[in-house]
Design an enzyme around this catalytic site. Structure first.
Site, PDB file in Angstrom:
ATOM      1  N   ARG A 176     106.065  94.112-129.669  1.00 51.97           N
ATOM      2  CA  ARG A 176     105.450  95.136-128.825  1.00 51.97           C
ATOM      3  C   ARG A 176     106.210  96.458-128.952  1.00 51.97           C
ATOM      4  O   ARG A 176     107.452  96.461-129.044  1.00 51.97           O
ATOM      5  CB  ARG A 176     105.504  94.661-127.379  1.00 51.97           C
ATOM      6  N   THR A 212      92.606  97.840-132.126  1.00 53.65           N
ATOM      7  CA  THR A 212      93.211  96.505-132.105  1.00 53.65           C
ATOM      8  C   THR A 212      92.477  95.557-133.066  1.00 53.65           C
ATOM      9  O   THR A 212      91.301  95.742-133.363  1.00 53.65           O
ATOM     10  CB  THR A 212      93.261  95.948-130.665  1.00 53.65           C
ATOM     11  N   GLN A 249     100.649 103.394-127.249  1.00 60.00           N
ATOM     12  CA  GLN A 249     100.750 102.162-126.453  1.00 60.00           C
ATOM     13  C   GLN A 249     101.401 102.376-125.079  1.00 60.00           C
ATOM     14  O   GLN A 249     101.194 101.573-124.165  1.00 60.00           O
ATOM     15  CB  GLN A 249     101.547 101.120-127.243  1.00 60.00           C
ATOM     16  N   ASP A 265      99.778 101.894-121.712  1.00 64.62           N
ATOM     17  CA  ASP A 265      99.617 100.583-121.064  1.00 64.62           C
ATOM     18  C   ASP A 265     100.612 100.410-119.914  1.00 64.62           C
ATOM     19  O   ASP A 265     100.563  99.404-119.203  1.00 64.62           O
ATOM     20  CB  ASP A 265      99.772  99.439-122.074  1.00 64.62           C
ATOM     21  N   SER A 277     100.732  94.140-121.885  1.00 64.70           N
ATOM     22  CA  SER A 277      99.588  94.024-122.795  1.00 64.70           C
ATOM     23  C   SER A 277      98.606  92.987-122.267  1.00 64.70           C
ATOM     24  O   SER A 277      98.908  92.235-121.331  1.00 64.70           O
ATOM     25  CB  SER A 277     100.102  93.604-124.173  1.00 64.70           C
ATOM     26  N   SER A 278      97.436  92.966-122.890  1.00 61.10           N
ATOM     27  CA  SER A 278      96.461  91.891-122.637  1.00 61.10           C
ATOM     28  C   SER A 278      96.226  91.072-123.887  1.00 61.10           C
ATOM     29  O   SER A 278      95.367  90.184-123.887  1.00 61.10           O
ATOM     30  CB  SER A 278      95.120  92.483-122.201  1.00 61.10           C
ATOM     31  N   GLY A 317      90.109  94.322-127.522  1.00 57.52           N
ATOM     32  CA  GLY A 317      89.230  94.564-126.373  1.00 57.52           C
ATOM     33  C   GLY A 317      89.927  94.968-125.093  1.00 57.52           C
ATOM     34  O   GLY A 317      89.350  94.835-124.018  1.00 57.52           O
ATOM     35  N   GLY A 318      91.180  95.458-125.171  1.00 56.77           N
ATOM     36  CA  GLY A 318      91.887  95.852-123.949  1.00 56.77           C
ATOM     37  C   GLY A 318      91.997  94.645-123.025  1.00 56.77           C
ATOM     38  O   GLY A 318      92.145  93.515-123.490  1.00 56.77           O
TER      39      GLY A 318
HETATM   40  N1  GLU Z   1      96.674  98.209-125.697  1.00 57.57           N
HETATM   41  C1  GLU Z   1      95.927  97.017-125.453  1.00 57.57           C
HETATM   42  C2  GLU Z   1      96.847  95.874-125.109  1.00 57.57           C
HETATM   43  O1  GLU Z   1      97.925  95.798-125.586  1.00 57.57           O
HETATM   44  C3  GLU Z   1      95.039  96.645-126.590  1.00 57.57           C
HETATM   45  C4  GLU Z   1      93.979  97.682-126.786  1.00 57.57           C
HETATM   46  C5  GLU Z   1      92.635  97.170-127.176  1.00 57.57           C
HETATM   47  O2  GLU Z   1      92.476  96.009-127.493  1.00 57.57           O
HETATM   48  O3  GLU Z   1      91.697  97.956-127.163  1.00 57.57           O
HETATM   49  O4  GLU Z   1      96.496  95.041-124.346  1.00 57.57           O
END
Ligand code: GLU
Length: 602
Positions: free
Chosen positions: A133, A422, A459, A462, A486-487, A508-509
């Site tokens: 990360r 991503t 990043q 986040d 993160s997700s 997908g966030g």
């Molecule tokens: N920044 C997001 C994360 O680390 C991922 C971004 C995305 O998948 O659009 O969870």
């Protein structure tokens, strides 16, 4: 009890796994797939294009292999990964080659200017979780996303330029994974990407669309010159895009290893670009670059019915939330309910509310805040929380629970929209080593700033934008050296005997969690093949509205879900799921019809 059209029988709680699909579930799947197939691929030529429009998707055939397989977001990357496997490379070797190619052909999503998480299951049975990360530079402050008047910046006010760039972790992570599990020389793994960056590749429809739609790429002259013609028009579909600066950068890293990136002229350029940014200059230094370290963590694992599901723990919320949702659902007969029904969406959405309530309060970088990780997935805690799920009515906004090991914290902000960035790669090699890796530069095209042919991430958006709430520090507040929550949810499932069953993940966030859960339930409970599970319509609940995939058959469930108390929103849900299922010696691939990837093997 509201009238539920597709109700297939009473909800029941079951102690034992129910693995047989019912007639209702088979009919539900057939209906869903018929409506999902949309137009066939507009052109069989390479790369395949998703058609334009709401809920647009290609039709993707299930793929099968017996020896090895690569599933990734672009056919060039799959080809590179396969060529490495054919040359005797390991799953990690193929992952590195595929990822470097993605940096070239899918520059908006991931690359050496970003970071990620990698799960590696060795054929011997051990799973390692590599945390690459991005890390906040020493100059980062909790109020870094506040305006001078103390109000929160809007997302793009913070994301563009230098201030949200974290120290990239991808190369360090891949190098460490290679040191442990690589078979071919490091330098050889960069050759496919170097060749492609030198020779060029045809701009894909998706890349063209994203360039044409972006409002921020032109802020930076170097970036604008790369993605637009002299007249300001977006690179057209099929135009050959060459990237000689990236070819040179990758050659330097191939020869010099990660030191060529974290020290010396490349690091100097990264720090200078961030500090001299015309928008949001940041404070990253070459010392921050040199200090980057990958962390090898224990994966977070929990049983689900007859399987063991393993994911990435904090600083990602992906694994914790995925395991919580599955655990909360274990007492429900999902197999009997089947996909495509209001019952299934209701139950999974309710479990998801509970997981997202905990996520917001507790999950952040475990080296900076006490994350009650084992408490959050403890079976007694989970079964207590599962009692909050009603079969007949939504609980509305869920409150966080009280797991073992908690400390008092305030709720963190969850921006959580999830964009078009991503990428996820799943690979199985012929020895049975499995990789599940999600990587990112955060928003599509990250900070929009380019250095030597690659984009820098954003990043650090986040982190929580408000560092305190009601006087308490939020767990995910920014700090020097801290990793933003993160997700990302790279996942590997094994059976009770320890044999790998599947690898999956998605962009997908914060909706990543929903995409991965849907696919896991699709394969494990609904016994779908990998491709069918990936293709199922998406839905999510992040402790607010229940979101259903715009243009999908799930829109027909709106009234039923509203009758159960859900606020329903139909929104684009562009997952990028790439998975591999392992069964009886065979491999089965799934590539997301919403993007341009494929799963191939031999
Ligand atoms: N920044 C997001 C994360 O680390 C991922 C971004 C995305 O998948 O659009 O969870």
């Amino acid at each position: 009890m509201p009238n539920i059209r597709t109700y297939a029988g009473p909800f029941s709680r079951t102690e034992k796994p129910v693995r047989r699909p019912t007639l209702a579930s088979i009919a539900g799947i057939a209906l869903l797939l018929a409506s999902c197939a949309a137009a066939p691929a507009s052109s069989p030529s390479y790369p395949q294009a998703a058609p334009e429009g709401l809920g647009a998707r290609r039709s993707v055939e299930a793929t099968h292999a017996s020896r090895h397989m690569v599933a990734a977001a672009n056919p060039h990357a799959v080809k590179a990964g396969l060529s490495i496997l054919q040359a005797g490379g390991s799953a990690i070797d193929a992952t590195i080659a595929a990822q470097m190619v993605l940096n070239v052909v899918e520059p908006q999503s991931s690359g050496i200017g970003g970071g990620g998480f990698l799960l590696h299951l060795a054929s011997g049975g051990q799973i390692e979780a590599f945390d690459g990360r991005e890390t906040a530079p020493a100059s980062a402050r909790p109020d870094m996303h506040l305006r001078p008047d103390g109000t929160k910046k809007k997302f793009f006010e913070a994301a563009i330029g230098g201030n949200a760039v974290g120290v990239p972790g991808l190369l360090s992570m891949l190098h460490m994974a290679h040191a442990r599990h690589g078979r071919l020389p490091w330098a050889a793994l960069f050759q496919p990407a170097i060749t492609l960056a030198e020779d060029g590749f045809p701009v894909s429809p998706r890349l063209h669309r994203l360039i044409a739609a972006d409002k921020h790429l032109k802020t930076f002259p170097d970036t604008a010159a790369f993605f637009y013609g002299p007249d300001g028009s977006a690179l057209p579909i099929g135009a050959t895009l060459r990237n000689p600066p990236l070819a040179r950068t990758l050659s330097a890293i191939a020869q010099g290893g990660p030191d060529a990136f974290y020290k010396g002229p490349i690091a100097t350029d990264i720090a200078a670009t961030i500090r001299n940014a015309p928008v949001n200059p940041g404070g990253m230094t070459i010392a921050d670059m040199a200090a980057y370290r990958t962390i090898v963590r224990d994966p977070i694992c929990a049983p689900y019915r007859v399987w063991v599901v393993c994911g990435m723990g904090a600083p990602s919320s992906g694994g914790i939330a995925t395991l919580q949702i599955l655990g909360l659902l274990e007492g429900f007969d999902l197999a009997g309910i089947g996909p495509g029904s209001a019952e299934a969406v209701h139950l999974i959405a309710e479990a998801s509310r509970l997981a997202f309530a905990d996520r917001a309060l507790y999950v952040a970088d475990p080296d900076f805040t006490q994350v009650p990780q084992s408490g959050l997935i403890d079976p007694t805690y989970i079964s207590g929380r599962a009692k909050l799920i009603s079969l007949t009515a939504s609980m509305g906004e869920a409150k966080p629970g009280d797991p073992q090991g908690r400390t008092s914290r305030a709720n963190g902000l969850d921006r959580g929209e999830g964009g078009n960035s991503t990428t996820h790669i799943s690979i199985v090699d012929s020895d049975g080593n499995v990789v599940s890796m999600t990587t990112s530069i955060e928003n599509a095209f990250g900070s929009r700033m380019m250095v030597r042919g690659f984009l820098l991430n954003n990043q650090l958006t986040d982190f929580a934008f408000s560092p305190t709430q009601e006087g308490k520090t939020v767990a995910n507040a920014a700090a020097p050296g801290k990793r933003p929550r993160s997700s990302m949810a790279p996942t590997i499932v094994r059976d009770a005997a320890g044999k790998p069953v599947l690898a999956i993940g998605s962009p997908g966030g914060s909706r990543i969690i929903a995409y991965v859960v849907k696919t896991l339930i699709g394969v494990l409970d609904w016994e779908l093949d990998m491709q069918t599970a990936v293709s199922l319509p998406n839905f999510a609940n992040r402790n607010g509205a229940t979101e259903i995939e715009e243009g999908s058959p799930l829109e027909r469930l709106t009234l039923d879900l509203e009758a159960l108390g859900h606020q329903v929103r139909a929104v684009p849900m562009t997952s990028g799921l790439h998975g591999i299922r392992l069964h009886d010696g065979g491999l089965e691939g799934g590539a997301d019809p919403r993007r341009e990837g494929e799963a191939r093997g031999e």
